[in-house]
Design an enzyme around this catalytic site. Structure first.
Site, mmCIF file in Angstrom:
data_model
loop_
_atom_site.group_PDB
_atom_site.id
_atom_site.type_symbol
_atom_site.label_atom_id
_atom_site.label_comp_id
_atom_site.label_asym_id
_atom_site.label_seq_id
_atom_site.Cartn_x
_atom_site.Cartn_y
_atom_site.Cartn_z
ATOM 1 C CE LYS A 29 -6.598 -4.070 5.489
ATOM 2 N NZ LYS A 29 -5.416 -4.389 5.645
ATOM 3 C CB CYS A 61 1.783 -6.952 13.733
ATOM 4 S SG CYS A 61 2.763 -5.692 13.222
ATOM 5 C CB SER A 98 -0.033 -4.068 7.917
ATOM 6 O OG SER A 98 -1.369 -3.285 7.720
ATOM 7 C CG ASP A 102 -6.964 -7.570 6.991
ATOM 8 O OD1 ASP A 102 -5.932 -7.351 7.812
ATOM 9 O OD2 ASP A 102 -7.307 -6.913 6.133
ATOM 10 C CE1 TYR A 114 0.150 -5.840 -2.137
ATOM 11 C CE2 TYR A 114 -0.752 -3.941 -1.172
ATOM 12 C CZ TYR A 114 -0.376 -5.151 -0.846
ATOM 13 O OH TYR A 114 -0.085 -5.870 0.145
ATOM 14 N NE ARG A 129 -2.324 -1.482 3.711
ATOM 15 C CZ ARG A 129 -1.531 -0.921 4.493
ATOM 16 N NH1 ARG A 129 -1.781 0.583 4.363
ATOM 17 N NH2 ARG A 129 -1.050 -1.461 5.458
ATOM 18 N NE ARG A 161 -0.036 -8.681 2.226
ATOM 19 C CZ ARG A 161 -0.288 -8.547 3.332
ATOM 20 N NH1 ARG A 161 -1.515 -9.044 3.957
ATOM 21 N NH2 ARG A 161 0.402 -7.619 4.118
ATOM 22 C CG HIS A 184 -6.350 -3.559 10.279
ATOM 23 N ND1 HIS A 184 -5.161 -3.108 10.482
ATOM 24 C CD2 HIS A 184 -6.180 -4.578 9.394
ATOM 25 C CE1 HIS A 184 -4.365 -3.562 9.604
ATOM 26 N NE2 HIS A 184 -5.029 -4.670 9.013
HETATM 27 P P1 GTP Z 1 -1.949 -8.166 7.253
HETATM 28 O O1 GTP Z 1 -2.444 -9.049 6.274
HETATM 29 O O2 GTP Z 1 -0.959 -6.993 6.950
HETATM 30 O O3 GTP Z 1 -2.980 -7.329 8.000
HETATM 31 O O4 GTP Z 1 -1.087 -8.854 8.600
HETATM 32 P P2 GTP Z 1 -1.341 -9.686 9.686
HETATM 33 O O5 GTP Z 1 -1.656 -8.941 11.048
HETATM 34 O O6 GTP Z 1 -2.532 -10.535 9.206
HETATM 35 O O7 GTP Z 1 -0.070 -10.462 9.833
HETATM 36 P P3 GTP Z 1 0.290 -12.146 9.656
HETATM 37 O O8 GTP Z 1 -0.461 -12.983 10.722
HETATM 38 O O9 GTP Z 1 0.167 -12.496 8.372
HETATM 39 O O10 GTP Z 1 1.890 -11.857 10.218
HETATM 40 C C1 GTP Z 1 2.938 -11.324 9.561
HETATM 41 C C2 GTP Z 1 4.293 -11.597 9.951
HETATM 42 O O11 GTP Z 1 4.339 -11.804 11.430
HETATM 43 C C3 GTP Z 1 4.912 -13.069 9.391
HETATM 44 O O12 GTP Z 1 5.966 -12.908 8.940
HETATM 45 C C4 GTP Z 1 4.800 -13.700 10.623
HETATM 46 O O13 GTP Z 1 5.499 -14.956 10.584
HETATM 47 C C5 GTP Z 1 5.010 -13.069 11.899
HETATM 48 N N1 GTP Z 1 4.310 -13.582 12.897
HETATM 49 C C6 GTP Z 1 2.939 -13.871 13.240
HETATM 50 N N2 GTP Z 1 2.695 -14.340 14.531
HETATM 51 C C7 GTP Z 1 3.786 -14.345 15.185
HETATM 52 C C8 GTP Z 1 4.325 -14.771 16.314
HETATM 53 O O14 GTP Z 1 3.488 -15.006 17.351
HETATM 54 N N3 GTP Z 1 5.459 -14.467 16.913
HETATM 55 C C9 GTP Z 1 6.417 -13.906 16.091
HETATM 56 N N4 GTP Z 1 7.705 -13.863 16.298
HETATM 57 N N5 GTP Z 1 6.199 -13.705 14.536
HETATM 58 C C10 GTP Z 1 4.923 -13.799 14.414
HETATM 59 C C1 SPV Z 2 -2.390 -4.847 5.379
HETATM 60 O O1 SPV Z 2 -1.477 -4.155 4.996
HETATM 61 O O2 SPV Z 2 -3.146 -4.508 6.548
HETATM 62 C C2 SPV Z 2 -3.254 -5.789 4.349
HETATM 63 C C3 SPV Z 2 -2.853 -6.101 3.300
HETATM 64 O O3 SPV Z 2 -4.126 -6.627 5.050
HETATM 65 S S1 SPV Z 2 -3.659 -4.904 2.152
HETATM 66 O O4 SPV Z 2 -4.932 -5.453 1.883
HETATM 67 O O5 SPV Z 2 -2.719 -4.642 1.141
HETATM 68 O O6 SPV Z 2 -3.779 -3.852 2.969
HETATM 69 MN MN MN Z 3 -4.619 -6.073 7.128
#
Ligand code: GTP
Ligand code: SPV
Ligand code: MN
Length: 599
Positions: A210, A254, A252, A281, A201, A73, A380, A230
């Site tokens: 979003k 995290c 994001s 999400d 993207y 984004r 993704r 979110h």
């Molecule tokens: P968006 O789709 O961007 O909104 O992100 P999200 O919050 O769904 O994040 P996601 O679960 O995809 O995690 C993203 C990154 O965080 C990845 O690289 C994971 O491996 C890492 N991660 C997720 N959970 C943990 C955790 O409990 N500990 C650690 N150390 N890393 C984590």
């Molecule tokens: C984020 O960035 O928080 C996402 C991916 O979940 S996007 O849909 O590209 O914003």
């Molecule tokens: Mn997100």
């Protein structure tokens, strides 16, 4: 579907107007049928938008590559276009609507010549639920159509729902020249309109996500007294067979996707815990007639982070993305399968084609000696929730699920303990409002830098955040039974920068304590200046060996760090001037005095 089947006059008039501006060669209405989807997949392959993968190993899976400067984004090109600047607030880029339309028109003009315009009617939330919202996206990207068919309920049933004069969000997208200098993501909350141009993207172009479900929806939610957040939504089945639902807001990349479908560690599985995934999400939440908070996931798919996904970190997702998945910006192996950093198995020894479309071998470095990645860090997958082994059986229920706890969290190497509980709703809103996190690859910017990201909504709140905080306080007053509010941090590190907490499935140990608190089962808690924390013995550590003293380090509150934090909070709050609700300044003062006194 022919145009004569469309009865909504506003829809027809708007499509005609956009056609005159964009000048497509052809118009195709998306009906949601499998036949049409198959045909579009073929067209996307012919046109080079999709690369078919090894269909024996990855049935119905495809790879897409975006432009090199179009991988996340672009927050600096994203605008809230309200009449008054004050309504967008200091948290948003702002442009007056007239100027925004004019600037974008210059790029949209004739942008679809020699292209097809697809018309996608979609519903965010189950079709027909009183809590769902309808949008129609016009786009010249086949990739967008195929993604929207996964991420939303799209097609004919939505048009029937719209009937003759139903309301819908007008969403217009064109790739145009995919030129970053002619890229704009514009939101007109007062016109219920979104215009996105110059990008391909996901977060910029899947306009149901979003743009509609957070930026436009948050604006509507304040008017209509609900919350668009979110947040992931998950059900935790307790040993007694009851399922408790929680929502969690992490910025994001995290950990929302990972938490939403975690696999319980052996000890907790034996006790009887099981996870049900509702969403990863976005959560739309409203107060029901019984005074409690209920949530639906407006989406029907996952658009998740690929790197780091493997059978240790997220076995459910590994299962989910074996079929019917669109991958974006990962490494293509010679046998038509895929690889990414943090995948199961080694990088292909003979190399492959990286996310840029360039030949790649393991260990490749650039001119400066920096490793060249096979997959982009923000690569993704797009896949339907129904593929997920832990998908909740309540996904299609129009009412959603009742929420017991709200969890905030960020990526903080220091400061924030593993978990703490707020003292009540108002303090909980303060905890959410003062969230901060280290930047990730999900947005264009400096990775690792700490920024304030209230409720993980900084890039997604469609109006002045001071009003958003006031709305959260108001929602608390409207509920008779409020969920308890917690804060977690899976990312605390030791002096060497290594994570202290193993994370992923083990996070359920923390969620168990959270639920025990909601069930009034964990009473003997420690009161600290920042909130309640568990005693180390309150976290079930069966089967998890951590070096001695680690749990204590994870739960420690360092007052010096918190005094520093107060300075950051103050500076952040000050930018809202007199618009910031007084209650939040009160909470700031209370935290300060709790830290100063020796509680
Ligand atoms: P968006 O789709 O961007 O909104 O992100 P999200 O919050 O769904 O994040 P996601 O679960 O995809 O995690 C993203 C990154 O965080 C990845 O690289 C994971 O491996 C890492 N991660 C997720 N959970 C943990 C955790 O409990 N500990 C650690 N150390 N890393 C984590
Ligand atoms: C984020 O960035 O928080 C996402 C991916 O979940 S996007 O849909 O590209 O914003
Ligand atoms: Mn997100």
């Amino acid at each position: 579907m022919t145009k004569s089947h469309i009865h909504n006059k506003k829809l027809i008039a708007w499509v005609n107007k956009m056609v005159r501006m964009c000048e497509p060669d052809e118009i195709v209405w998306i009906d949601g049928s499998n036949e049409q989807r198959k045909k579009l997949e073929e067209e996307a392959i012919t046109g080079g938008e999709l690369i078919p993968l090894n269909q024996a190993k990855l049935p119905d899976c495809f790879l897409h590559r975006t432009s090199i400067d179009d991988v996340a984004r672009t927050e600096h090109l994203t605008f809230i276009c309200t009449k008054r600047k004050r309504d967008a607030g200091p948290n948003n880029n702002w442009m007056p609507p007239g100027l925004a339309y004019r600037k974008a028109k210059a790029i949209f003009k004739g942008a679809m010549r020699a292209r097809t315009m697809y018309v996608i009617p979609f519903s965010m939330g189950p079709v027909g639920s009183p809590f769902s919202k309808i949008g129609v996206e016009l786009t010249d990207s086949c990739y967008v159509v195929l993604n929207m068919l996964i991420m939303t309920r799209a097609g004919e049933p939505v048009l029937r729902q719209l009937e003759e004069n139903g309301e819908f969000t007008k969403c217009l997208h064109s790739k145009a020249q995919l030129d970053i200098n002619k890229r704009l993501i514009l939101h007109f909350p007062q016109d219920n309109t979104i215009w996105s141009v110059g990008s391909g993207y996901g977060g910029n172009v899947l306009l149901g996500k979003k743009c509609l479900s957070l930026r436009i929806a948050s604006y509507l939610a304040r008017r209509e007294h609900w919350l668009a957040e979110h947040m992931l939504i998950m059900g935790i089945e307790e040993p007694n067979g009851q399922i408790k639902y929680i929502v969690a807001a992490f910025p994001s990349a995290c950990g929302k996707t990972n938490l939403a479908m975690l696999v319980p560690p052996e000890g907790l599985k034996k006790k009887g815990y099981r996870i049900w995934t509702v969403g990863d999400d976005i959560a739309w939440m409203r107060i029901d007639s019984d005074g409690t908070l209920w949530a639906i996931n407006p989406e029907s798919g996952f658009f998740g982070v690929v790197p780091g996904t493997n059978s240790k970190t997220n076995p459910n997702m590994v299962e989910t993305i074996k079929k019917n998945t669109i991958y974006t910006n990962v490494l293509l192996k010679p046998d038509g399968t895929l690889w990414w950093e943090g995948a199961d198995g080694e990088a292909p020894p003979t190399g492959g084609v990286d996310w840029r479309g360039q030949p790649w071998v393991p260990g490749a470095v650039d001119a400066l000696g920096k490793p060249i990645l096979g997959a982009h860090p923000n690569s993704r997958f797009t896949v339907s929730i129904t593929n997920c082994p832990s998908a909740s059986f309540r996904l299609e229920q129009h009412h959603g699920v009742p929420i017991s706890a709200i969890v905030f969290g960020g990526r903080r190497a220091h400061l924030a303990p593993l978990v703490y509980e707020s003292f009540g709703w108002q303090h909980g809103v303060f905890v959410g409002a003062t969230m901060a996190s280290e930047l990730t690859a999900a947005q264009v910017g400096k990775i690792g830098q700490v920024r304030r990201d209230p409720m993980a909504m900084l890039p997604f709140c469609g109006y002045n955040m001071a009003d958003y905080f006031r709305h959260w306080l108001d929602m608390g007053r409207r509920m008779t039974k409020r969920p308890q509010i917690f804060h977690v941090n899976w990312f605390r590190t030791d002096a060497q920068g290594k994570f202290l907490w193993p994370g992923f499935g083990e996070n359920l140990r923390v969620l168990e304590w959270i639920l025990d608190r909601c069930n009034n089962k964990a009473e003997a808690v420690v009161k600290t200046p920042v909130g309640y924390i568990p005693r180390a013995s309150d976290i079930d550590m069966t089967g998890l060996e951590l070096p001695s003293g680690t749990l204590k380090k994870l739960l420690a509150i360092d007052k010096k760090e918190w005094f520093e934090e107060l300075k950051g909070i103050k500076a952040f709050f000050k930018q809202f001037k007199k618009d910031l609700p007084q209650e939040l300044w009160q909470e700031y003062e209370d935290l300060k005095s709790r830290l100063e006194s020796n509680e």
